[in-house]
Design an enzyme around this catalytic site. Structure first.
Site, mmCIF file in Angstrom:
data_model
loop_
_atom_site.group_PDB
_atom_site.id
_atom_site.type_symbol
_atom_site.label_atom_id
_atom_site.label_comp_id
_atom_site.label_asym_id
_atom_site.label_seq_id
_atom_site.Cartn_x
_atom_site.Cartn_y
_atom_site.Cartn_z
ATOM 1 N N SER A 152 48.423 44.964 22.197
ATOM 2 C CA SER A 152 48.078 45.231 23.595
ATOM 3 C C SER A 152 49.277 45.706 24.411
ATOM 4 C CB SER A 152 47.485 43.980 24.245
ATOM 5 O OG SER A 152 48.384 42.890 24.175
ATOM 6 N N ASP A 377 49.743 35.631 33.549
ATOM 7 C CA ASP A 377 50.085 36.555 32.470
ATOM 8 C C ASP A 377 51.536 36.996 32.621
ATOM 9 O OD1 ASP A 377 50.363 38.578 30.636
ATOM 10 O OD2 ASP A 377 48.515 39.623 31.160
ATOM 11 N N HIS A 380 52.035 40.906 29.623
ATOM 12 C CA HIS A 380 51.742 42.309 29.876
ATOM 13 C C HIS A 380 52.440 42.760 31.161
ATOM 14 C CE1 HIS A 380 48.493 40.759 27.274
ATOM 15 N NE2 HIS A 380 48.647 41.921 26.672
#
Length: 416
Positions: A152, A377, A380
């Site tokens: 990702s 998060d 990312h």
């Protein structure tokens, strides 16, 4: 007599004033000429040396690290500092107008109130890195195919690259195809070029076809989608994070290697087996006179002491900060494998420069499903944001690519 003397004094004053103006104009001309000479020197010197001078830890080619001795005119574009430029370096695309940005990294759409994380520019210590030029890159990619393969974080980079290119063409001249997050495609019709993302967090095969539901990570078999990699002109790979997941986040039940299964294995050994499988495929299937292969280094997480939550500034104190967000033995396995390949692989070493950017994560500004627990998060990256810099450095390496550096002629790539 007094009138004559006064006239002479006035003439002397006019002459003196004219002399001062003349000197000032001359200085401006000399300075402009000096700047032109400096720019010409940079173009003639740094453009041919920027890649060949990268340090061994930052660049690997022809199976061996390149000599990293620094000298005038040599530049490691991964060695530098973050500079705040809110006016000179605005984002190159609008988050709300780019269809490629996933909910996970759409920080402004998800309510992030600050914008400063978009305005930091990475500046190399020894040269000027060119600003990303989407039109120029599209011309260089005319008739070519780019693939981005990995987890990702590489999808994060693909989203950035697709937005950077999409923003400089009419939307009607773009083709977009998305297949459940496993395969994403952007085509610039007028340039006959494509930028693809292929989901493959291990690069090797995760077999979920067992009758009993057991998931086997087959270290000696490449992911089945690898057939789609063939024929690409530029390849950008990554792996790392999924190998170190534990507990419920671990994706496999068993390791498979040469017909044998094992429940437990030293992770460094497993990564090395998997990387060698990938490296062998590259060596067997990639023609380095036609294809440029990149491998992106680990994208750091910010947890523990350097947690990303509620942070709006990068880490600026280099002396007190030592990045330790990922197991170094795994990184060493990846770098050692690349050094042993016959195919030239360019190492896009974004780890250290990204470690300072704990301000650039989505944190709590991620799309939330109903009744979902709050998520922070720190893995990312918001878009626009840090991955745009990764692509700027990728662009710089393509711009400064030469036949001497890559072992491939410029006519083969059309990238120089």
């Amino acid at each position: 007599m007094e009138t004559s003397s006064s006239t002479i004094k006035q003439k002397w004053k006019l002459c003196a004033f004219a002399s001062i103006i003349g000197c000032f104009i001359l200085m401006l001309c000399l300075n402009e000429n000096h700047n032109s000479v400096r720019l010409l020197a940079f173009q003639n010197k740094n453009t041919t040396n920027i890649i060949s001078s990268l340090e061994p830890s930052s660049f690997i080619e022809n199976g061996k690290p390149i000599n990293g001795t620094k000298s005038i005119g040599h530049c490691n574009i991964f060695d530098g500092r973050w500079v705040y430029k809110p006016i000179d370096s605005p984002p190159l695309y609008d988050e709300f107008q780019c269809p490629f940005i996933g909910d996970q990294v759409s920080c402004q759409r998800n309510g992030r109130p600050d914008f400063d994380y978009e305005n930091w520019s990475w500046e190399a210590n020894d040269c000027e890195i060119p600003r990303f030029d989407g039109k120029d890159l599209l011309e260089r990619l005319r008739g070519k195919r780019v693939i981005v393969v990995g987890d990702s974080l590489n999808r994060n980079q693909w989203e950035s690259l697709a937005c950077l290119l999409y923003s400089v063409i009419p939307s009607s001249r773009a083709h977009i195809h998305v297949q459940n997050g496993l395969h994403k495609l952007f085509v610039a019709k007028d340039y006959n070029c494509s930028v693809e993302f292929h989901w493959s967090p291990f690069l090797v095969q995760l077999d979920t076809s067992q009758a009993n539901g057991t998931k086997v990570l087959r270290l000696d078999k490449l992911v089945t989608s690898a057939e789609r990699w063939r024929g690409a002109d530029i390849m950008v790979f990554n792996t790392g994070h999924w190998w170190v997941h534990r507990g419920k986040f671990r994706a496999w039940d068993l390791f498979g290697y040469r017909g044998e299964l094992a429940k437990e294995m030293d992770i460094e050994s497993a990564v090395e087996m998997g990387m060698k499988t990938w490296a062998q495929w590259i060596d067997d299937n990639v023609d380095s006179t036609k294809t440029i292969v990149f491998f992106r280094s680990i994208s750091p997480e910010h947890k523990g002491k350097y947690w990303c939550y509620n942070v709006t500034l990068p880490i600026m104190d280099e002396e007190s900060y030592a990045g330790d967000s990922f197991p170094k033995p795994v990184i060493e396995v990846v770098e050692r494998t690349i050094r042993g390949m016959k195919t030239p692989v360019k190492y896009l070493n974004i780890t250290k420069l990204s470690e300072y950017r704990r301000d650039a994560h989505p944190t709590v500004y991620v799309a939330k499903k109903e009744k979902q627990q709050p998520v922070v998060d720190c893995s990312h990256w918001c878009l626009p944001g840090l991955p745009d810099t990764w692509n700027r450095l990728l662009y710089a390496l393509l711009v400064f690519n030469t036949s001497r550096d890559t072992g491939a002629g410029s006519s083969s790539h059309g990238l120089v």
